[in-house]
Structure formats: C-alpha cells, structure tokens
Design an enzyme around this catalytic site. Structure first.
Site, PDB file in Angstrom:
ATOM      1  CD1 TRP A 265       3.103  -4.340   5.811  1.00  0.00           C
ATOM      2  CD2 TRP A 265       2.898  -5.096   3.711  1.00  0.00           C
ATOM      3  NE1 TRP A 265       2.486  -5.569   5.857  1.00  0.00           N
ATOM      4  CE2 TRP A 265       2.352  -6.052   4.586  1.00  0.00           C
ATOM      5  CE3 TRP A 265       2.871  -5.354   2.339  1.00  0.00           C
ATOM      6  CZ2 TRP A 265       1.789  -7.246   4.137  1.00  0.00           C
ATOM      7  CZ3 TRP A 265       2.312  -6.526   1.892  1.00  0.00           C
ATOM      8  CH2 TRP A 265       1.781  -7.469   2.793  1.00  0.00           C
TER       9      TRP A 265
ATOM     10  CG  ASP B 142      -0.152  -2.686  -1.497  1.00  0.00           C
ATOM     11  OD1 ASP B 142      -1.328  -3.121  -1.537  1.00  0.00           O
ATOM     12  OD2 ASP B 142       0.672  -3.068  -0.654  1.00  0.00           O
TER      13      ASP B 142
ATOM     14  CE  LYS C 196      -4.821  -4.587   6.217  1.00  0.00           C
ATOM     15  NZ  LYS C 196      -3.904  -5.006   7.214  1.00  0.00           N
TER      16      LYS C 196
HETATM   17  C1  LMR Z   1      -0.012  -4.849   8.560  1.00  0.00           C
HETATM   18  O1  LMR Z   1       0.727  -4.080   7.943  1.00  0.00           O
HETATM   19  O2  LMR Z   1       0.024  -4.951   9.799  1.00  0.00           O
HETATM   20  C2  LMR Z   1      -1.024  -5.659   7.815  1.00  0.00           C
HETATM   21  O3  LMR Z   1      -0.966  -5.367   6.467  1.00  0.00           O
HETATM   22  C3  LMR Z   1      -0.974  -7.097   8.112  1.00  0.00           C
HETATM   23  C4  LMR Z   1       0.178  -7.800   7.499  1.00  0.00           C
HETATM   24  O4  LMR Z   1      -0.048  -8.783   6.785  1.00  0.00           O
HETATM   25  O5  LMR Z   1       1.324  -7.413   7.718  1.00  0.00           O
END
Ligand code: LMR
Length: 396
Positions: free
Chosen positions: A130, A211, A246
């Site tokens: 991420w 996480d 979520k």
């Molecule tokens: C995502 O990965 O799209 C979500 O976790 C929202 C974000 O805050 O990035």
C-alpha cells in the site's frame, strides 16, 4: 515564505478519487480507492451501524474528551475480537490496545513509538505494498528495505524469494506484514508459511507489525484472525494495527486500534505509556463516535450477528464481481488467462496491467485504477463489468 512551496503530487490513491470526481463522462468507473460499493455504486452505511447509532443517540450524555488511549470498553472488545477472548497473551496480560484514528493513525503512532522510543531504524516492507506504508515510515525517518513478495508472471506470492530476502533482516528490525487480503496483490501466505515466518522472526529477532485493514474480507473474522492468533501465541513481541474502515464500512469515522504484545506483562505499562505519549502529540486523543458504534455492536450478540451477515454480503458481492470479470475477459484478444483474479483475496485485484494500459483506460474510457494496475473490485457492478472488460480488451 510560501512562494517557495513546491506543489505536492496528487496522492496515488486518494488523488484518483479527486480526478474521478472531476471527470464529466457518464460511463466513468472508479476502481481506485479501496472502498466497498454496492450494486448501485453507493457506499452504504451498514444497517447494523444505523441501529447502533440510534441507540447511541438516545443514550449519549457527553461529548467530553476520551482518554488518550480511547474508550477502554472498545479497546477491550477489540483485543478479544482480534485474538479471541481466551488467548494466552490476554490471560497473561501481555497485550494492551489503544484506540487510534484509522489504520493510518495507528501505523503512524506505531512508527513514532518504534523509531523515537525504541530506536528501531529499519523496516522491511513488501514490494509491492500500500503506497501510504512507504510514505508513513519514510516520513518518520525509517530506512525502508523492500522485500520481494509477488511473482508477476505467475500472479502469485513468491514465498521462497520473500523468505530468502528476509534472512538478511537483523535484530531490532521491524517487519511490516499484511494480516490478510494483501494490498495491492490479494495474495496471502498459507498458515504453514506464516508458521515458517514466525520461526524466521524468532531466529532473526525481528519484530513484526501486522497491518490488519481487511479482516473478514477473505473468509470471515474468525478465520482471517487465525494468523494473528497463531503469531501472538508463538512470538514474544509484536504489534497489530487494525482498522474498521472496511469491515464496518466506517471509513470517515477514522476508527482503529493499535495493540502491543510484550514478552512479559511487566513491560506492558511502559510500552502503552509511550504509545500514548506519541498519540498525544499527533492528535491528542481519538474521536469517539466510531468507537462507540463498534463497542455497541461488539457487546451485543444480536448486533454482532447482524454485522457478520452484512460483512458476508460485502465479501460475497466482491467474489461474484471477480467471477463476472473473469468471465467477461475470457475471450480477450491477447489470449491472457485472467482466472487468477478469482483466486485473489480481499477488495483488490492486481490485474497485471501496465502503467501505459492503466493510463489509456483512464484517458480513453474514464476507468480509474492505481498506476500499479490495482483494481478495487468493489467498484465493479453488473452494469459496468462489460464496459470494463471491453475497455481492458482494447488496451491489451
Ligand atoms: C486503499 O488502499 O485504497 C485504501 O486503504 C484507502 C487509502 O487510504 O489508501
């Protein structure tokens, strides 16, 4: 002085939502941010959340500050939810939890605590991950080492490579892990692989930070939490950041937790006191509404059943959209087998599309996904899946 300020680039995920809003095409599709949407393209408030809120509205008597660590009723319930209430670390009083503003808030408190208090300087983060993980730990000052996680050719986790690279980790390093529904790949470790990783952490004296943003989006809360429970049983120390954005669809309430498991109960109070010190300078104390909602639901078995049923419904709709997309892409002109999309877990599909293809989808078709080719499957519906598949077919 402000004339010297350079313009910051758009956020790689949330910036897409801004561009999508500004797009005037009526057939545009938003597969950017990881937010659940129903068949109508709406992110609804869960019915169970509405019920809890109606109770709270009648009973709430004050909007005074919460303690720095948040609502203790909530943090106790969440510890039990994550680890199971009979877990050995709970009985041994080796785990403590504070309320934090969402997953990002929890990660930032954890990062500050590890870096400034414990002197940790190096963190191992999966490649890919991420985007905000890299930004958070870099901002705090960590040296980031990326370990290869995913084999693009086979669309699968590359556990052997991951493990061999993590052999280089050293005592005092932090290892960031995604508990389930890895973002962005949707590829997770099996329980046997988790067990091997636990051995590695013990041998290298590495502290894992889990996480946990998509609990319940693979098989359900209990099943998805197995990883945490097993690791907490076998490891002396670890941290868990958990978000309810979520699975409770409470995105804008910014509600999550940060838990620390210490080797001995004697170390817990000091660790929590330092985490609170970090939280105090970041945001003082957390917002109450989301915690009150979650606590109301988790403490009432009827509401809890309702929550699990609504979560199942979200999970199943996403799975059915994966299936529809794979079917719609079956006869693509490039002869690519997209069946891997059905095996990926959670909210995302790591499509394998290149930056050029993603850019063409955005520019020519108004279809938004991250540059990495990550699609938020929750943004697909019966009404847009054909348009999406046709567009992908054209850019292949
Ligand atoms: C995502 O990965 O799209 C979500 O976790 C929202 C974000 O805050 O990035």
């Amino acid at each position: 002085m402000f004339e010297k300020t350079p313009l910051a680039p758009l956020d790689p995920i949330l910036g897409l939502s801004t561009s999508y809003q500004q797009d005037t095409r009526s057939d545009k599709v938003n597969l950017g941010v990881g937010v659940y949407k129903n068949e109508q393209g709406i992110t609804p408030v869960l019915d169970v959340v509405k019920k809890a809120e109606s109770i709270l509205l009648k009973e709430e008597v004050s909007k005074s500050y919460l303690p720095i660590a948040g609502l203790s009723r909530y943090t106790d319930l969440v510890t039990n939810l994550l680890l199971g209430q009979d877990h050995a670390v709970i009985k041994a009083q080796r785990v403590g939890t504070i309320q934090v503003p969402g997953g990002t808030g929890g990660l930032r408190v954890a990062a500050d605590f590890l870096f400034h208090v414990l002197g940790a300087k190096r963190i191992w983060i999966s490649r890919p991950t991420w985007a905000n993980h890299l930004a958070i730990f870099k901002t705090v000052g960590f040296d980031i080492v990326e370990y290869d996680y995913y084999d693009k050719a086979s669309h699968q986790l590359d556990f052997a490579k991951m493990k061999s690279q993590l052999q280089q980790a050293q005592s005092g390093d932090i290892l960031l892990l995604h508990t389930c529904c890895h973002n962005p790949t949707g590829a997770d470790l099996s329980l046997e692989q988790w067990s091997e990783l636990v051995d590695l952490c013990r041998a290298q004296q590495v502290t894992p930070l889990f996480d946990t943003a998509y609990l319940g989006f693979h098989q359900g809360i209990e099943q998805d939490a197995q990883v945490l429970r097993m690791c907490a049983e076998k490891l002396p120390e670890m941290l868990i950041v958990n978000s309810f954005s979520k699975n409770f669809s409470l995105y804008n309430e910014r509600i999550g937790t940060l838990s620390v498991i210490t080797e001995s109960a004697d170390h817990l109070e000091a660790a929590l006191s330092q985490m609170k010190r970090m939280a105090r300078v970041l945001y003082s104390n957390p917002p109450a509404h989301g915690a009150l909602i979650v606590a109301q639901i988790l403490s009432d078995s009827a509401l809890c059943d309702m929550w699990h049923a609504e979560l199942k419904m979200m999970r199943e709709r996403i799975a059915s959209m994966r299936h529809l997309l794979v079917q719609a892409l079956a006869n693509n002109k490039a002869g690519i087998d997209f069946s891997f999309i059905e095996h990926q877990r959670g909210m995302f599909s790591f499509s394998g599309l290149s930056v050029e293809q993603v850019t063409r989808l955005r520019d020519e078709f108004g279809i938004y996904m991250t540059d990495s080719g990550r699609m938020s499957v929750a943004g697909i519906s019966q009404s847009n899946v054909k348009y999406l598949a046709d567009a992908i077919n054209q850019v292949l």
